[in-house]
Write an enzyme that holds these catalytic residues in place. Structure first.
Site, short mmCIF file in Angstrom:
data_model
loop_
_atom_site.label_atom_id
_atom_site.label_comp_id
_atom_site.label_asym_id
_atom_site.label_seq_id
_atom_site.Cartn_x
_atom_site.Cartn_y
_atom_site.Cartn_z
CB SER A 128 -0.05 -8.14 -1.00
OG SER A 128 -0.72 -9.12 -0.09
CD GLU B 49 -11.06 4.39 0.08
OE1 GLU B 49 -10.99 5.70 -0.12
OE2 GLU B 49 -10.50 3.35 -0.36
CE LYS C 35 -4.34 -1.60 0.25
NZ LYS C 35 -4.37 -2.80 1.31
#
Ligand SMILES: *Cc1c(COP(=O)(O)O)cnc(C)c1O
Length: 396
Positions: free
Chosen positions: A379, A113, A91
């Site tokens: 990830s 969000e 991210k």
């Protein structure tokens, strides 16, 4: 391969994508659409992005040859270690890129969000780094379920605002963030966490995350003297780590692209998040894509053991990669993901995020051959999932 996997001027990948937004948001979206490519190609952006990815996030992330897992599957398995990035997942690649974009566009207030909180933490992190105001919308239910990430965001100086409508989860938080953006169009930048949302977000986020496949190419070439693997496998929530892992390989049909989506308790259980296997075309979060909906068009509540895959839609690029057959999407249940997480842990000493465990479990559904190079993107790391692992793997 005749199809293009880049969006057209209006943000369409075939029939998917576009910008289905209220009138009030059009000036904001137009401003971003007109500027993102120019800024991302500028010398100063490229230099700052590269420096922060290297010195702050810790890139390049290793491409690790998993010896014991390779023996198990009878092929060469390479793990792309996004779990080793600062804040623990892929991210941060995107939040670093978008915060630099916001800065170039003169925005002082950042909204985001989050569902599980990983994107919220990555956003709060880069806002602290840049000294920017940060407001994270989160469903009331998720605030309760993800208390450690809420605490991290608060320590980083972000304000966490609770969304109390609907099911009080991710899609309700998204609605609140959009409402905020409409009310504060001039000074606010909406930092979206996956390859979803109205154009240009899906393309913008895919480009920020494409650092993953760019690195895979040169790392694999250094280690095997081939730059293109036989398979790239990644999990798919909205689809950003998968889009970033696939990006440089999309136009080479010799590289098989595999997405792993969350089947939850099973495709026919009613508790699932398999938006490709079960979804139909519709609009969610401002774009036309595949999503799970009822016969009268209501968005279905998604379910997965992994909060990061618990999303009823999928980015429009993936809807198109699936439609054209360029990528294949496999469904993985909660139990299969748990088994794969334990296998990786015991074979390689790496505890993956539950999301990433879905990508590992998809290996069982592939016909892998000796000598083939298979890249699996890890990830994120499993720290945030320890409570689930302890409960479900009977470790205590
Ligand atoms: C958020 C998240 C995902 C899912 O998001 P994508 O946009 O599909 O990549 C997967 N893994 C981890 C570790 C995450 O934090």
């Amino acid at each position: 391969m005749s199809e293009s996997f880049q969006p057209d001027e209006k943000g369409f990948y075939g029939p998917y994508g576009g910008a289905y937004i209220p009138e009030m948001l059009i000036p904001n979206i137009e401003n971003l659409r007109e500027n993102y490519i120019r800024i991302m190609n500028s010398e100063s952006f490229r230099k700052n992005f590269k420096t922060l990815l290297e010195d702050y996030a810790g890139r390049p992330s290793p491409l690790y040859y998993a010896t014991r897992l390779s023996e198990q599957y009878g092929c060469n398995i390479w793990l792309k270690r996004e779990d080793l990035n600062h804040t623990g997942s892929h991210k941060v690649n995107n939040t670093i890129g978008q915060i630099l974009l916001a800065h170039e566009m003169g925005k002082k207030r950042i909204i985001a969000e989050t569902g599980a909180g990983q994107h919220g933490v990555a956003t709060a992190t880069v806002c602290a780094l840049m000294g920017l105001e940060c407001i994270v919308y989160m469903g009331e239910t998720d605030i309760e379920r993800q208390a450690p990430n809420v605490a991290r965001m608060k320590m980083l100086g972000a304000e966490v605002r609770s969304a109390v409508s609907g099911s009080r989860t991710l899609k309700d938080a998204t609605n609140e963030a959009l409402r905020d953006w409409i009310a504060n169009p001039l000074d606010t930048f909406y930092l979206i966490g996956s390859v979803v949302g109205p154009h240009p977000y899906p393309d913008l986020v895919a480009k920020m995350q494409s650092v993953i496949s760019g690195e895979i190419q040169w790392q694999l070439r250094n280690k095997t003297d081939k730059s293109d693997p036989d398979y790239v496998v990644a999990c798919v929530g909205g689809g950003s780590n998968a889009a970033g892992s696939f990006y440089h390989f999309m136009d080479n049909p010799d590289v098989k692209l595999i997405g792993a989506e969350a089947a939850g308790e099973g495709l026919s259980s009613g508790k699932t998040a398999a938006s490709i296997a079960l979804g139909e075309t519709g609009v969610i979060h401002g774009s036309m894509t595949n999503l799970m909906q009822t016969n009268d068009g209501q968005i279905t509540e998604p379910y997965s053991i992994s909060a990061g895959l618990d999303y009823p839609g999928i980015g429009p690029l993936h809807a198109w990669l699936n439609h054209t057959g360029r990528a294949k999407y496999l469904s993985v249940t909660d139990q299969e993901a748990l088994d794969a997480a334990l296998l990786l842990t015991r074979k390689e000493g790496i505890i993956p995020a539950l999301e990433s465990a879905h990508a590992l479990a998809a290996l069982n559904q592939l016909d892998l051959k000796s000598g083939e190079n298979v890249v699996v993107t890890i990830s994120g790391r499993g720290d945030k999932d320890m409570k689930t692992y302890m409960d479900r793997l009977q470790l205590v």
